[in-house]
Each structure stands twice: as structure tokens, then as C-alpha cells.
Scaffold this motif. Structure first.
Motif, PDB file in Angstrom:
ATOM      1  N   VAL A  21      -9.725  18.421   4.290  1.00  0.00           N
ATOM      2  CA  VAL A  21     -10.693  19.424   3.874  1.00  0.00           C
ATOM      3  C   VAL A  21     -10.069  20.801   4.112  1.00  0.00           C
ATOM      4  CG1 VAL A  21     -12.993  20.366   4.279  1.00  0.00           C
ATOM      5  CG2 VAL A  21     -12.608  17.911   4.473  1.00  0.00           C
ATOM      6  N   GLU A  24     -11.056  26.644   2.127  1.00  0.00           N
ATOM      7  CA  GLU A  24     -11.785  27.109   0.953  1.00  0.00           C
ATOM      8  C   GLU A  24     -12.978  26.203   0.664  1.00  0.00           C
ATOM      9  OE1 GLU A  24      -8.414  26.642   0.871  1.00  0.00           O
ATOM     10  OE2 GLU A  24      -7.783  28.726   0.898  1.00  0.00           O
ATOM     11  N   ALA A  25     -12.808  24.889   0.824  1.00  0.00           N
ATOM     12  CA  ALA A  25     -13.905  23.951   0.593  1.00  0.00           C
ATOM     13  C   ALA A  25     -15.009  24.168   1.617  1.00  0.00           C
ATOM     14  CB  ALA A  25     -13.395  22.518   0.648  1.00  0.00           C
ATOM     15  N   ARG A  26     -14.649  24.413   2.855  1.00  0.00           N
ATOM     16  CA  ARG A  26     -15.662  24.673   3.889  1.00  0.00           C
ATOM     17  C   ARG A  26     -16.419  25.956   3.597  1.00  0.00           C
ATOM     18  NH1 ARG A  26     -12.126  23.122   9.221  1.00  0.00           N
ATOM     19  NH2 ARG A  26     -12.121  20.883   8.829  1.00  0.00           N
ATOM     20  N   TRP A  29     -18.883  25.302   0.733  1.00  0.00           N
ATOM     21  CA  TRP A  29     -20.079  24.586   1.179  1.00  0.00           C
ATOM     22  C   TRP A  29     -20.999  25.492   1.992  1.00  0.00           C
ATOM     23  CZ3 TRP A  29     -22.227  20.725  -0.929  1.00  0.00           C
ATOM     24  CH2 TRP A  29     -21.466  19.759  -1.577  1.00  0.00           C
TER      25      TRP A  29
END
Length: 102
Positions: A21, A24-26, A29
Motif C-alpha cells: 500500500v 498515495e493510496a492511503r 482513502w
């Protein structure tokens, strides 16, 4: 599958591996969560007043708007809107809420 762990030990892992992960994905979200919570808070703002607070007799209505105000604009000001009776304010102040809230 055999993997080398952080401390140099070998560990066994079975099954498909998921991609790491990224930051950027965190962040994405977190942004989604903030937007959902923010939009739910806005939805509460559009609920308006309790119906019984807007049961003001037409002759006792105190104007709370301006010409051409929409019902949404009126309610967002914390006022009541009723355009069913001509010749009296359609956007008017609600009755006083005398209920105690703790």
C-alpha cells in the motif's frame, strides 16, 4: 515461498501476495473518508426545522427573507418557508423552541 524478514530470519508465506500500500493510496482513502463525513454533515444542514416550529399563523409571520428567495435559501438561513398563502411572508421566522435540551 520463503522470504527474508526484517531481522534476517527466513519466514514462510503462502498464498498470493498483495501489492504494498503506497502513501498515495492511503492519502486517497483518507480524502474519501473526509469527503463522505463532510457530505453527511451537509445533509444534516438541509433537514430544516421541526414542522411544529413552522406552524406560525399567517398574520403573525415575521419576514426572514428577501424577494425571490428560494425555499432552500430560506431554510439554510434557519427560517421556515411556506408559499401556499399569498400576501404574507413566505420565508418567516420560526416559533421559539422552548424545549429544554441537556
Amino acid at each position: 515461498m520463503r522470504l527474508l524478514g526484517r531481522r534476517g530470519t527466513i519466514s514462510e508465506r503462502s498464498g498470493p501476495q498483495s501489492p504494498p500500500v503506497t502513501m498515495e493510496a492511503r492519502v486517497l482513502w483518507l480524502l474519501v473518508v473526509v469527503l463522505v463525513l463532510g457530505s453527511s454533515r451537509l445533509a444534516v444542514a438541509y433537514q430544516g426545522l421541526a414542522t411544529n416550529l413552522c406552524e406560525v399563523p399567517p398574520k403573525d409571520r415575521v419576514d426572514c427573507g428577501y424577494p425571490e428567495i428560494t425555499s432552500e435559501q430560506c431554510v439554510n438561513r434557519g427560517c421556515c418557508f411556506d408559499s401556499s398563502i399569498h400576501g404574507v411572508p413566505w420565508c418567516f421566522k420560526p416559533l421559539q423552541d422552548t424545549e429544554c435540551r441537556f
